[in-house]
Every structure is written in C-alpha cells, then in structure tokens.
Write an enzyme that holds these catalytic residues in place. Structure first.
Site, PDB file in Angstrom:
ATOM      1  N   ASP A 215       0.795  -1.283   0.112  1.00 27.61           N
ATOM      2  CA  ASP A 215      -0.010  -0.143  -0.019  1.00 27.61           C
ATOM      3  C   ASP A 215       0.733   1.227   0.108  1.00 27.61           C
ATOM      4  OD1 ASP A 215      -2.461  -1.366   0.042  1.00 27.61           O
ATOM      5  OD2 ASP A 215      -2.455  -1.525   2.351  1.00 27.61           O
ATOM      6  N   ASP A 239       0.109   5.773   1.366  1.00 26.94           N
ATOM      7  CA  ASP A 239      -1.140   5.380   2.386  1.00 26.94           C
ATOM      8  C   ASP A 239      -0.577   5.857   4.011  1.00 26.94           C
ATOM      9  OD1 ASP A 239      -3.377   4.086   2.807  1.00 26.94           O
ATOM     10  OD2 ASP A 239      -2.535   2.271   3.271  1.00 26.94           O
ATOM     11  N   ASP A 243       0.157   1.646  10.257  1.00 31.83           N
ATOM     12  CA  ASP A 243      -1.089   1.181  10.171  1.00 31.83           C
ATOM     13  C   ASP A 243      -0.766  -0.340  11.101  1.00 31.83           C
ATOM     14  OD1 ASP A 243      -1.827   2.836   8.652  1.00 31.83           O
ATOM     15  OD2 ASP A 243      -2.456   1.634   6.732  1.00 31.83           O
ATOM     16  N   ARG A 295      -6.875  10.999  11.192  1.00 29.30           N
ATOM     17  CA  ARG A 295      -6.473   9.628  11.759  1.00 29.30           C
ATOM     18  C   ARG A 295      -5.102   9.659  12.469  1.00 29.30           C
ATOM     19  NH1 ARG A 295      -7.516   5.118   6.956  1.00 29.30           N
ATOM     20  NH2 ARG A 295      -9.624   5.547   6.664  1.00 29.30           N
TER      21      ARG A 295
END
Length: 492
Positions: A215, A239, A243, A295
C-alpha cells in the site's frame, strides 16, 4: 409434535449463549494483556516517577539530562549508552513493555545502504540483517539513506537502532512487520514510501515468497505482537504512516514525529474483524506536527491509550473510530485548527449517533486549545476506568517538555546534548477551555470517576433474537401444525 418442539427448543437455547458470547466477543491474542487498565496505571506511575525525579534535581542537572520523559530518562542519562545499547529494550512502556527486540543477540552493523536484490540481499545491508532468524541488535556504521527497491520484510527479535547516525528509509514499500514479534524500531526517519510489489522478496534466509502490491505505508504491522516504535520521524507516504491491522497487539508508538500526511495512523483492519478486539496500543509522547489531516489515530475495535502527546494541528479530526473501540485519552494537548468546522478532536466514522453512545471514549486531563473539544461517550465509565482515573492535567510547559525530543535524534544532537527535534514546535497558543488541576473532573458535561452514573440498559441483537425464538416456539407449541409448515417454508 410436542417432544420434537421441545428438542428444537433445547437446541436453540444451546445455540443462543454462543451467539450472545459472540456479540461481546474479545478474542484473546498472543501477548494481549488481560488487564489493560493496569498497563495504563503503569504508564502513569512511570511518568510520575520521572517527573518527580527531575523536580528534585538542580537546574544544572535538569538541563544536562533528565526531561521527565520516562523512556528517554531510562537510557539517555547513561554517559556510556553507546556501549550499552541493548539497555534500551528495558525502557519501553505501555502495551509494548517487555518487547525484547534483539536483546541478547549480537550486534550487526549495517555498512551498505544498497538494496539491489530483495530476494537475495547482500550481507552488510539492512535487508540482510532484518531477515535473519537469530536475535540481532542492528546499528549503522555511518549516516545513510536507504532507498528500498521493494518492501522491507522483517523477521522476529530484531532491533533497528539508528542512534548515533542519521538513517533514512525511503522508496518502494518501506517497512513491513508481518506475523512477527519482538521488534524495536528506534531513531529512524521513514518518508516518501510508495506502493510496490508483485515480486519475490526474502522474509528469512531460507524463505523467499511472492509479494503482491503493497500500500505504500511507512510502517505496516500485520498480525504481529510486541512492536515498539520509538523516536522515529514519519512523513510523505502514499497510504498510512503507521498501520496496525489483522490481530496485531502489544504495540507502543512513542516519542515520534509525524508531519505532512493525510491518513496518519490506522489501528484495526475492519469493523467486522473480531480478532482486532484484542488489539492494544499505547500512543505516548509523540508530536503530531504540521500538515496532518486525520487519523491520529483512526481506531477499529481494541483498546487505545493516547497519553501525553502534542497534537499541534489537524484539518479534519485528530482521533476517529468505528466498531466500538475503547479510547482512553489522558494528558494530551489538542490545538484545534482555525476552521470553525474542524474544532472537534473526535470523529465516529460512518456511525450513527445512536450506535456509539455506549462506546468508551474518555478524555482525562487533556488540554484543549483554540476551541478544541473532545466528545466523550459511554456511561458507567467509573466501572471501566476507576483504576486509570485521577490524571491531573499537565501544563502546556510539561507537554512541550515531554515531547520536545520527539522524532529522530541527529548525530550532532547526541554529541552536544541538544534537545531540539525536527519540525516546528507549538506556538504556545493560549489555553482556552482546558481543564485545570482544581476542576472536579466534569469535562464537557461528562463526569468521569467514582461519580459516573451506572450504564443504561442496552438492547442487544442477541436479546432480540432470543425473544423472537421464544415467541416462535410458544406459537408452534400452541399450533402443532405450524412447525412443519414453517420448516417447509425455510427449506424452500
């Protein structure tokens, strides 16, 4: 007909408990802590000890070493830290506490910044080091920019220690931690990571596998546990910057500097992915710097402890979530942007208001600046948070002090003892609406602590299902011909 109905009724009652258990499912993962509140307490104790120790020292001693940050104070006060690098593994806090990394293993010095063949990496390169089966403490011979050809797959029990050098990782794929444990990444600058893949990549000395397209995350944590990311700088990736998904847990992200990115951090794969209910992440002493959008993090399921970070700006929101995550926000500074429509710290993503009222989202001792506000939720917080309560708001000066070293230490900073960090510092905007030490714990009309009301009764899908089954069975008992007709209908 009646005996058959009774048998059916008993079978259904045997099924319902498993159904209701699934409704409150919290899958146990490797290294998942059974009592996350005790971990929160440990973090607060560590912080209070470091701050108290700093307070009793003279001004000269304070400037020389101690900052009150329990991670940095654990190792930076040792003038011989360079020869005792592996002591760093004893300094982790939060859910990654006990992460070994390469402790006990030999020192591996990276001397070559190239990455020509991901399937057969050259000895002396970072890729060759991180795929070895043995525990390794990986250091760097000099400053280097490592431009990856494809994603960098790690093996377990590795520490990548960039102290004493300026080490940058960029290029294609960047860092992937997949199905590994006990990894420490310290003092590394990760930036401009792009998607790549559809090629063979070595994951160990004996395994080379085909990898699909990545990603473009800065650091991707997939099905992994006991991961500690400390003093890293991350920016400009395709991205996410970090994560963590697919049953990852036991993670601490600390003392890092995030900037120039849209979707900063994702914690959790999918609202329906039940193993992420066991995800536990500590986010501590980080600086969320300029040009960030959202985020910080965005959470699905799990327990997320956000403590003593400096959120200097955002464009949409700082902390978001879905799938009923527990979010415990303590002692952070949230500085809202100028946009009057983006003052809220929190966002329940793609969720109706009636569905998130019982989610446990708590603000405790946070400083709200420039009109920022945190929307808490979840009644009965006294039961869930009683052990982790009573966090006094930290002053703006202390927040700056705790996060002043966030990001990568430069080589010169290590030599001179300077405590600057990459990126801009907070502008010191006047606190508008922050809670003070003397406040009674009522934040935005929500009482936390022993005075919180008990949770209201909630109607679960399992209860509705059980009620419908009982009604159906009673109907079939009183109308003996109804059951065969109903079964025939269901089978069509």
């Amino acid at each position: 007909m009646l005996p058959f109905t009774c048998i059916l009724f008993v079978c259904i009652l045997g099924f319902v408990p498993s159904f209701t258990g699934a409704a409150a499912f919290n899958l146990s993962l490797p290294h998942q802590h059974s009592d996350p509140e005790s971990v929160v307490q440990d973090v607060q104790r560590s912080l209070n000890v470091s701050l108290s120790r700093r307070q009793v020292l003279s001004v000269t001693q304070k400037d020389k070493c101690l900052t009150g940050n329990p991670i940095d104070d654990c190792w930076r006060c040792d003038p011989n830290w360079y020869n005792n690098r592996q002591h760093l593994a004893d300094c982790s806090i939060g859910f990654a506490r006990g992460t070994l990394g390469g402790k006990g293993g030999r020192i591996y010095t990276v001397t070559d910044s190239s990455d020509h063949d991901p399937a057969n990496p050259k000895p002396g390169t970072l890729r060759h080091a991180v795929i070895q089966n043995e525990p390794l403490w990986i250091i760097f011979s000099t400053n280097m920019v490592i431009k990856l050809k494809h994603e960098l797959m790690f093996n377990s029990y590795k520490t990548v220690d960039g102290r004493g050098a300026n080490v940058q990782i960029t290029g294609n794929g960047c860092i992937t931690l997949q199905y590994v444990s006990h990894v420490i990444i310290h003092n590394i600058h990760v930036h401009h990571c792009k998607p790549s893949g559809n090629t063979n990549i070595a994951a160990s000395p004996t395994h080379v596998g085909w990898r699909g397209r990545s990603d473009g995350d800065g650091i991707s944590i997939f099905g992994s546990q006991k991961i500690w990311i400390d003093h890293c700088s991350l920016s400009y990736c395709t991205d996410g910057l970090v994560d963590a998904i697919m049953g990852s847990t036991g993670i601490t992200i600390s003392n890092s500097y995030f900037s120039h990115h849209d979707e900063v951090m994702l914690l959790g794969h999918d609202d329906r992915y039940l193993p992420d209910s066991g995800m536990q992440v500590t986010i501590a002493f980080n600086n969320f710097g300029p040009a960030l959008v959202q985020r910080m993090p965005r959470c699905r399921r799990g327990y997320i402890h956000v403590v003593n970070n400096d959120f200097t700006a955002w464009e949409m929101y700082a902390i978001g979530g879905s799938g009923n995550p527990t979010i415990n926000s303590q002692g952070n500074r949230y500085t809202a942007p100028g946009d009057p429509n983006a003052k809220e710290v929190t966002k329940r993503v793609e969720t109706d208001g009636k569905d998130w009222t019982d989610w446990n989202w708590r603000t405790d001792g946070d400083i709200m600046v420039n009109g920022a506000y945190f929307v808490p939720s979840g009644a009965g917080l006294s039961a869930q948070y009683s052990k982790a309560s009573s966090v006094e708001p930290k002053s703006a000066a202390i927040i700056e002090q705790l996060t002043s070293n966030a990001g990568v230490f430069g080589e010169a900073r290590e030599e001179t003892g300077s405590y600057t960090y990459p990126g801009s510092s907070s502008s010191g905007t006047t606190n508008s609406g922050s809670a003070r030490s003397g406040d009674d714990g009522d934040y935005f009309g929500m009482i936390f602590g022993s005075g919180a009301p008990p949770p209201p009764p909630s109607t679960s899908m399992a209860s509705i299902f059980l009620s419908l089954i009982i009604i159906l069975i009673l109907y079939c008992i009183t109308n003996q011909g109804a059951l065969p007709s109903l079964l025939s209908l269901l089978l069509l």
